[in-house]
Design a protein around this motif. Structure first.
Motif, PDB file in Angstrom:
ATOM      1  N   ASN A  94      -2.605 -54.556  18.685  1.00 62.06           N
ATOM      2  CA  ASN A  94      -2.300 -55.969  18.894  1.00 62.06           C
ATOM      3  C   ASN A  94      -3.552 -56.850  18.794  1.00 62.06           C
ATOM      4  O   ASN A  94      -3.474 -57.998  18.378  1.00 62.06           O
ATOM      5  CB  ASN A  94      -1.590 -56.165  20.238  1.00 62.06           C
ATOM      6  CG  ASN A  94      -0.160 -55.633  20.192  1.00 62.06           C
ATOM      7  OD1 ASN A  94       0.267 -55.066  19.188  1.00 62.06           O
ATOM      8  ND2 ASN A  94       0.578 -55.798  21.272  1.00 62.06           N
ATOM      9  N   LEU A  95      -4.706 -56.276  19.154  1.00 64.81           N
ATOM     10  CA  LEU A  95      -5.947 -57.038  19.018  1.00 64.81           C
ATOM     11  C   LEU A  95      -6.444 -57.033  17.577  1.00 64.81           C
ATOM     12  O   LEU A  95      -7.414 -57.723  17.251  1.00 64.81           O
ATOM     13  CB  LEU A  95      -7.033 -56.450  19.936  1.00 64.81           C
ATOM     14  CG  LEU A  95      -6.815 -56.649  21.440  1.00 64.81           C
ATOM     15  CD1 LEU A  95      -7.795 -55.807  22.245  1.00 64.81           C
ATOM     16  CD2 LEU A  95      -6.942 -58.126  21.816  1.00 64.81           C
ATOM     17  N   GLY A  96      -5.816 -56.240  16.741  1.00 62.82           N
ATOM     18  CA  GLY A  96      -6.239 -56.179  15.341  1.00 62.82           C
ATOM     19  C   GLY A  96      -7.515 -55.378  15.146  1.00 62.82           C
ATOM     20  O   GLY A  96      -8.242 -55.580  14.174  1.00 62.82           O
ATOM     21  N   ILE A  97      -7.823 -54.454  16.081  1.00 63.22           N
ATOM     22  CA  ILE A  97      -9.083 -53.716  15.982  1.00 63.22           C
ATOM     23  C   ILE A  97      -8.867 -52.205  15.977  1.00 63.22           C
ATOM     24  O   ILE A  97      -9.791 -51.437  16.245  1.00 63.22           O
ATOM     25  CB  ILE A  97     -10.062 -54.101  17.127  1.00 63.22           C
ATOM     26  CG1 ILE A  97      -9.448 -53.831  18.499  1.00 63.22           C
ATOM     27  CG2 ILE A  97     -10.439 -55.579  17.011  1.00 63.22           C
ATOM     28  CD1 ILE A  97     -10.406 -54.063  19.650  1.00 63.22           C
ATOM     29  N   LEU A  98      -7.656 -51.781  15.649  1.00 61.19           N
ATOM     30  CA  LEU A  98      -7.361 -50.338  15.640  1.00 61.19           C
ATOM     31  C   LEU A  98      -8.287 -49.600  14.671  1.00 61.19           C
ATOM     32  O   LEU A  98      -8.879 -48.571  15.013  1.00 61.19           O
ATOM     33  CB  LEU A  98      -5.889 -50.128  15.260  1.00 61.19           C
ATOM     34  CG  LEU A  98      -5.320 -48.713  15.322  1.00 61.19           C
ATOM     35  CD1 LEU A  98      -5.437 -48.118  16.709  1.00 61.19           C
ATOM     36  CD2 LEU A  98      -3.842 -48.722  14.901  1.00 61.19           C
ATOM     37  N   GLU A  99      -8.445 -50.150  13.465  1.00 64.35           N
ATOM     38  CA  GLU A  99      -9.254 -49.445  12.465  1.00 64.35           C
ATOM     39  C   GLU A  99     -10.741 -49.496  12.787  1.00 64.35           C
ATOM     40  O   GLU A  99     -11.444 -48.499  12.638  1.00 64.35           O
ATOM     41  CB  GLU A  99      -8.962 -50.000  11.060  1.00 64.35           C
ATOM     42  CG  GLU A  99      -7.576 -49.631  10.533  1.00 64.35           C
ATOM     43  CD  GLU A  99      -7.136 -48.197  10.862  1.00 64.35           C
ATOM     44  OE1 GLU A  99      -7.929 -47.243  10.633  1.00 64.35           O
ATOM     45  OE2 GLU A  99      -6.023 -48.020  11.380  1.00 64.35           O
ATOM     46  N   VAL A 100     -11.211 -50.651  13.254  1.00 63.51           N
ATOM     47  CA  VAL A 100     -12.631 -50.751  13.636  1.00 63.51           C
ATOM     48  C   VAL A 100     -12.963 -49.715  14.698  1.00 63.51           C
ATOM     49  O   VAL A 100     -14.002 -49.040  14.633  1.00 63.51           O
ATOM     50  CB  VAL A 100     -12.960 -52.148  14.218  1.00 63.51           C
ATOM     51  CG1 VAL A 100     -14.447 -52.284  14.482  1.00 63.51           C
ATOM     52  CG2 VAL A 100     -12.486 -53.231  13.289  1.00 63.51           C
ATOM     53  N   VAL A 101     -12.094 -49.589  15.671  1.00 63.61           N
ATOM     54  CA  VAL A 101     -12.368 -48.651  16.760  1.00 63.61           C
ATOM     55  C   VAL A 101     -12.293 -47.220  16.253  1.00 63.61           C
ATOM     56  O   VAL A 101     -13.128 -46.375  16.582  1.00 63.61           O
ATOM     57  CB  VAL A 101     -11.386 -48.890  17.933  1.00 63.61           C
ATOM     58  CG1 VAL A 101     -11.471 -47.769  18.955  1.00 63.61           C
ATOM     59  CG2 VAL A 101     -11.663 -50.232  18.592  1.00 63.61           C
ATOM     60  N   ARG A 102     -11.311 -46.941  15.404  1.00 68.78           N
ATOM     61  CA  ARG A 102     -11.183 -45.593  14.853  1.00 68.78           C
ATOM     62  C   ARG A 102     -12.470 -45.203  14.101  1.00 68.78           C
ATOM     63  O   ARG A 102     -13.018 -44.121  14.302  1.00 68.78           O
ATOM     64  CB  ARG A 102      -9.983 -45.535  13.905  1.00 68.78           C
ATOM     65  CG  ARG A 102      -9.427 -44.138  13.695  1.00 68.78           C
ATOM     66  CD  ARG A 102      -8.439 -44.080  12.527  1.00 68.78           C
ATOM     67  NE  ARG A 102      -7.196 -44.819  12.732  1.00 68.78           N
ATOM     68  CZ  ARG A 102      -6.162 -44.380  13.441  1.00 68.78           C
ATOM     69  NH1 ARG A 102      -6.217 -43.211  14.030  1.00 68.78           N
ATOM     70  NH2 ARG A 102      -5.069 -45.102  13.547  1.00 68.78           N
ATOM     71  N   SER A 104     -15.467 -46.615  14.404  1.00 66.17           N
ATOM     72  CA  SER A 104     -16.622 -46.556  15.302  1.00 66.17           C
ATOM     73  C   SER A 104     -16.699 -45.202  15.991  1.00 66.17           C
ATOM     74  O   SER A 104     -17.768 -44.605  16.088  1.00 66.17           O
ATOM     75  CB  SER A 104     -16.529 -47.657  16.365  1.00 66.17           C
ATOM     76  OG  SER A 104     -16.370 -48.905  15.756  1.00 66.17           O
ATOM     77  N   LEU A 105     -15.559 -44.737  16.478  1.00 69.11           N
ATOM     78  CA  LEU A 105     -15.543 -43.447  17.178  1.00 69.11           C
ATOM     79  C   LEU A 105     -15.880 -42.313  16.223  1.00 69.11           C
ATOM     80  O   LEU A 105     -16.561 -41.344  16.600  1.00 69.11           O
ATOM     81  CB  LEU A 105     -14.178 -43.208  17.825  1.00 69.11           C
ATOM     82  CG  LEU A 105     -13.836 -44.127  19.003  1.00 69.11           C
ATOM     83  CD1 LEU A 105     -12.385 -43.944  19.422  1.00 69.11           C
ATOM     84  CD2 LEU A 105     -14.759 -43.865  20.189  1.00 69.11           C
ATOM     85  N   ALA A 106     -15.416 -42.464  14.984  1.00 71.05           N
ATOM     86  CA  ALA A 106     -15.667 -41.408  13.999  1.00 71.05           C
ATOM     87  C   ALA A 106     -17.165 -41.195  13.792  1.00 71.05           C
ATOM     88  O   ALA A 106     -17.618 -40.084  13.529  1.00 71.05           O
ATOM     89  CB  ALA A 106     -14.985 -41.750  12.674  1.00 71.05           C
ATOM     90  N   GLU A 107     -17.946 -42.253  13.963  1.00 72.54           N
ATOM     91  CA  GLU A 107     -19.404 -42.122  13.828  1.00 72.54           C
ATOM     92  C   GLU A 107     -19.967 -41.145  14.855  1.00 72.54           C
ATOM     93  O   GLU A 107     -21.058 -40.613  14.688  1.00 72.54           O
ATOM     94  CB  GLU A 107     -20.071 -43.481  14.009  1.00 72.54           C
ATOM     95  CG  GLU A 107     -19.579 -44.476  12.992  1.00 72.54           C
ATOM     96  CD  GLU A 107     -20.690 -45.303  12.369  1.00 72.54           C
ATOM     97  OE1 GLU A 107     -21.730 -45.507  13.026  1.00 72.54           O
ATOM     98  OE2 GLU A 107     -20.483 -45.734  11.212  1.00 72.54           O
ATOM     99  N   PHE A 108     -19.219 -40.955  15.944  1.00 73.03           N
ATOM    100  CA  PHE A 108     -19.653 -39.998  16.973  1.00 73.03           C
ATOM    101  C   PHE A 108     -18.806 -38.730  16.921  1.00 73.03           C
ATOM    102  O   PHE A 108     -18.738 -37.975  17.878  1.00 73.03           O
ATOM    103  CB  PHE A 108     -19.560 -40.645  18.356  1.00 73.03           C
ATOM    104  CG  PHE A 108     -20.411 -41.863  18.498  1.00 73.03           C
ATOM    105  CD1 PHE A 108     -21.726 -41.761  18.953  1.00 73.03           C
ATOM    106  CD2 PHE A 108     -19.934 -43.117  18.139  1.00 73.03           C
ATOM    107  CE1 PHE A 108     -22.538 -42.882  19.059  1.00 73.03           C
ATOM    108  CE2 PHE A 108     -20.732 -44.246  18.237  1.00 73.03           C
ATOM    109  CZ  PHE A 108     -22.042 -44.135  18.690  1.00 73.03           C
ATOM    110  N   SER A 109     -18.150 -38.548  15.775  1.00 71.54           N
ATOM    111  CA  SER A 109     -17.251 -37.398  15.583  1.00 71.54           C
ATOM    112  C   SER A 109     -16.163 -37.326  16.643  1.00 71.54           C
ATOM    113  O   SER A 109     -15.752 -36.244  17.058  1.00 71.54           O
ATOM    114  CB  SER A 109     -18.031 -36.078  15.569  1.00 71.54           C
ATOM    115  OG  SER A 109     -19.054 -36.132  14.621  1.00 71.54           O
ATOM    116  N   VAL A 110     -15.740 -38.488  17.120  1.00 71.20           N
ATOM    117  CA  VAL A 110     -14.642 -38.515  18.093  1.00 71.20           C
ATOM    118  C   VAL A 110     -13.395 -39.033  17.382  1.00 71.20           C
ATOM    119  O   VAL A 110     -13.446 -40.030  16.665  1.00 71.20           O
ATOM    120  CB  VAL A 110     -14.994 -39.441  19.279  1.00 71.20           C
ATOM    121  CG1 VAL A 110     -13.804 -39.589  20.210  1.00 71.20           C
ATOM    122  CG2 VAL A 110     -16.203 -38.892  20.025  1.00 71.20           C
TER     123      VAL A 110
END
Ligand code: Z16
Length: 817
Positions: A94-102, A104-110
């Motif tokens: 809903n905040l429109g940041i699902l992909e950004v967060v996905r 960002s986390l991937a950079e830490f292999s999460v």
């Protein structure tokens, strides 16, 4: 049109990857004194949640300030249940940041999915009613409507279900054990709620009669607020849940530890009864607790606006979700009269203008009645006011309506207080939740009231949050939709209709089939991991997910499965396409018959799944602990949606809508919203069978149904029923007999045997149809394309316009596209 004071920025681009990682790093450091790389999943989930909350908090504040500045009319949705499930991904979407967060986390292999799984489901509800309340919260915020939830913050949500030897076992749901990252405790907004004591009238110093109360028990209601984030519009509304505390001033007053505990435990547990009212003292106290706290905070807000009382109904709408919050009516009367010296007449006029009520069932056992002695003892002032409402009702109707009609509709009858009658008399609107249900209310269940107040009755067919039930839970299908019809459906579910242009496009049909297949494979994997059962992912996935209830007829589904089982055993060559029957259902812990059905399904599953001659032609999977998160896994993988309640009994149903939206094809009776699904997709794209509601009522009228006759004349029914008691299904001596008795001795209250042949015939047609893949896919496409009509956005807009008379914030602009 007003000018907005603040501009709320919403939607995409709220935050960059770099900013997000910076914020997350800061939060991990501040909260746990470690680096992201060293954080556990739990720590990372909490830090991420805190980061997300930090992102929407400004909008939350601004939304509220805007409502205040514009003095917009607010709706308060009072519900004793809310069932939001997990909030992380829906907030991100809903905040429109699902992909950004996905990313960002991937950079830490999460993997975001792993983190999301850490969150405990917020399961403060039983089923349909609670989930509807949460779909509405999402839709109200996403439509920019000024609306708030008001409910109870139970320490324990709906029990966790396990199966032990095929029996349901209930375990406590300790959802708060690791804390709740989304809530904000607001001590400054706490209020006191009074119980019991002696209440009498006495002249006050100004000469007017006042209410004096002595020996009351005073409890503190502390609100915990959760932001309800709108879809890409910058709006954040509030769901306020109340928790009980014992004020320090009261500590010494309890006569015993037992007495103290009753009050201390007031908001401890959610009652696990779905559609079955049980008149327990503590439940009544729960109802009054969140009602009184909620109304007090509404009045406190209204006083801030500094208007005369007659303006109240222009600023406030209160919705009573089922009868559980019906005490809203006498409680508002009490506050207006006792605390602000408003006259009865004006208080009554305002109250009925402010209040509206939704009925969710025609089942008699679900209609709440409270014994007068309980009300008198535990809520004496409520009792007085209800008695006076009842008295005035009778007086006002005398001479207009006949005495018998008045007696049948009054609130206090014999020793009982009828809460639905209170809700109807004290409000301006009563609605049902599907066309058929609303018609039945008018024609049968509430017919008396319909003759008295025809203008108060209306229908609002339920809807679902298409964001959670498609965009979030079914990414493969969402991608196919984007590629085929563009992305407008993500804002406007009605645009799913565009898919109709592709019903004969083999490429689109193939893509839809692939998306479904992917979800079926994921579910097959989950099934194997959780139950050990290996299912063939190319089999038909046939799904019945809902609370376990006799009227929902899970047993009819099982009778058909047994028929298939015997057919395959007798003729292993029979042309039956491989099928996996999937169940998800909790039974109320006190509902013995429902628990017996769970046991029997599990035993049949055990028998069939291990039978070598059956192979993978037939598998039965009863997934334990059906809840919102499990629904999100099952629904996208479903080929067939079982909606087989006895016609007239299911008020609406909402899993029917979720399954349709995900391309499952419905096999259904003409009950609840199934009727409207049939109208939306056409007879060729749904499998309808069984008695109609009119035929059911005709049987009641003529009393001419004999289940035993069906048993004696129908050899298949005979064979299948005998299996329950002749040892062919192991370990069900007691339950098998109980079930056969319910069907034969007690004459099959829900007409399973009457509908059995029709059901089997519809199933056979469906089995045939599935084998023509193109035909099936087209049918599935048509279901998806027409599911937009069951959007909760549409439903809440109808409530807003017809019942609440509220308008969206920024009605003149459109943010966040
Ligand atoms: C409930 O979930 C429902 C009705 C009710 O009286 C009590 C509870 Cl806890 C359900 C209805 O059974 C269902 O048909 C409907 O779709 C749902 O409420 C939402 O309206």
């Amino acid at each position: 049109m007003f000018q907005s004071v603040f501009v709320i920025k919403g939607g995409k681009g709220m935050i960059t990857k770099k900013q997000l990682i910076k914020e997350l790093r800061k939060n991990v450091q501040e909260m746990y004194a470690i680096e992201i790389e060293d954080a556990t999943e739990q720590e990372l989930f909490f830090s991420l949640g805190t980061t997300i909350k930090g992102i929407y908090n400004k909008n939350w504040q601004k939304t509220w300030n805007n409502y205040l500045a514009e003095e917009q009319k607010q709706v308060y949705y009072f519900s004793i249940e809310f069932l939001p499930g997990k909030l992380l991904k829906s907030n991100l979407l809903n905040l429109g940041i699902l992909e950004v967060v996905r990313e960002s986390l991937a950079e830490f292999s999460v993997d975001l999915e792993d983190l999301a799984a850490v969150e405990k489901d917020m399961a403060l509800g039983n089923g349909g009613l609670g989930r509807l309340a949460s779909c509405f919260m999402d839709a109200i915020a996403s439509s920019g409507l000024p609306g708030n939830g008001n409910g109870i913050r139970y320490d324990y949500g709906l029990f966790k279900q396990q199966f032990v030897d095929g029996y349901q076992v209930e375990l406590p749901d300790e959802w708060l054990r690791n804390g709740n990252v989304w809530e904000i405790r607001r001590d400054s907004k706490a209020v006191n709620v009074h119980f019991g004591g002696d209440v009498y009238m006495q002249p006050k110093s100004n000469g007017k009669l006042g209410v004096v109360a002595e020996n009351e028990t005073i409890l503190r209601a502390v609100p915990y607020d959760t932001g309800m984030v709108g879809f890409e519009n910058g709006i954040v509304n509030t769901m306020r849940l109340w928790s009980v505390e014992i004020p320090s001033s009261e500590e010494g007053k309890y006569r015993s530890i037992e007495e103290r505990r009753v009050f201390e435990d007031l908001t401890a547990v959610l009652y696990p009864d779905d559609s079955n009212a049980r008149g327990r003292l503590i439940r009544l106290a729960q109802e009054y607790f969140f009602v009184s706290a909620g109304i007090q905070s509404i009045i406190r807000y209204f006083k801030k606006l500094n208007h005369p009382w007659h303006v109240l109904s222009e600023k406030v709408a209160i919705h009573i979700n089922d009868t559980h919050p019906a005490l809203c009516i006498p409680e508002l009367m009490r506050i207006l009269m006792d605390e602000y010296e408003v006259s009865w007449e004006q208080a009554w006029d305002l109250t009925s203008k402010v209040m509206s009520y939704t009925n969710h069932t025609i089942m008699a056992e679900a209609l709440e009645k409270w014994p007068t002695y309980l009300m008198k003892r535990s809520l004496p002032r409520m009792y007085q006011i209800i008695k006076e409402i009842d008295r005035r009702y009778v007086v006002s109707m005398s001479g207009i309506h006949d005495a018998a009609l008045i007696e049948r509709t009054r609130i206090i009858q014999g020793e009982d207080i009828h809460m639905a009658n209170l809700a109807i008399i004290g409000s301006h609107s009563t609605n049902g939740v599907a066309k058929l249900h609303s018609d039945l209310l008018k024609a049968v269940v509430l017919h008396d009231f319909y003759t008295i107040y025809p203008e108060r009755f209306n229908n609002k067919t339920n809807g679902i949050a298409q964001r959670r039930w498609l965009q979030l839970s079914n990414e493969p299908l969402s991608r196919v939709l984007d590629e085929t019809i563009g992305k407008s459906w993500r804002h406007e579910p009605a645009d799913l209709k565009l898919l109709m242009n592709y019903q004969n496009d083999p490429i689109v049909l193939e893509k839809l089939a692939k998306a479904k297949q992917q979800k079926k494979e994921e579910l097959a994997k989950y099934i194997q991991e959780t139950t050990g059962i290996i299912v063939n992912p190319t089999a038909i996935f046939d799904v019945q997910i809902k609370r376990l209830h006799a009227y929902k007829r899970q047993l009819l589904n099982l009778l058909h499965i047994l028929k298939l089982y015997f057919e395959i055993k007798e003729n292993p060559q029979a042309s039956i396409y491989p099928r996996v029957f999937i169940f998800g259902a909790k039974a109320a812990p006190s509902y013995a018959y429902a628990k017996s059905i769970i046991k029997v399904i599990n035993e049949v599953a055990n028998l069939v799944n291990h039978d070598q001659t059956i192979g993978d032609k037939l598998k039965i999977v009863f997934l334990p602990n059906y809840n919102v998160s499990l629904a999100e896994k099952i629904i996208p993988a479903a080929d067939v949606s079982e909606q087989i309640s006895l016609a007239s009994k299911e008020a609406s149903g909402t899993s029917n809508m979720k399954l349709m939206l995900n391309g499952a094809i419905t096999i259904a009776t003409l009950d609840g919203a199934n009727v409207e699904i049939r109208d939306a997709v056409g007879d060729e794209n749904i499998y309808i069978f069984g008695l109609t509601e009119a035929e059911v009522y005709a049987y009641y009228e003529n009393k001419n149904y004999s289940a035993r006759e069906v048993y004696e004349t129908n050899p298949i029914v005979h064979r299948v029923l005998n299996a329950f008691v002749d040892g062919s299904i192991p370990n069900i001596e007691r339950e098998g007999q109980e079930i056969v008795d319910s069907l034969l001795l007690y004459n099959d209250e829900y007409f399973l045997l009457r509908d059995f042949d029709a059901y089997c015939e519809a199933q056979a047609r469906l089995n045939q149809a599935y084998q023509d893949a193109t035909h099936w896919q087209k049918c599935s496409l048509i279901n998806i394309a027409n599911a937009g009509t069951f959007s909760a956005d549409k439903t809440v807009k109808q409530y807003a316009e017809d019942i609440w008379q509220i308008e969206p914030l920024f009605a003149h602009t459109h943010q966040g596209r």
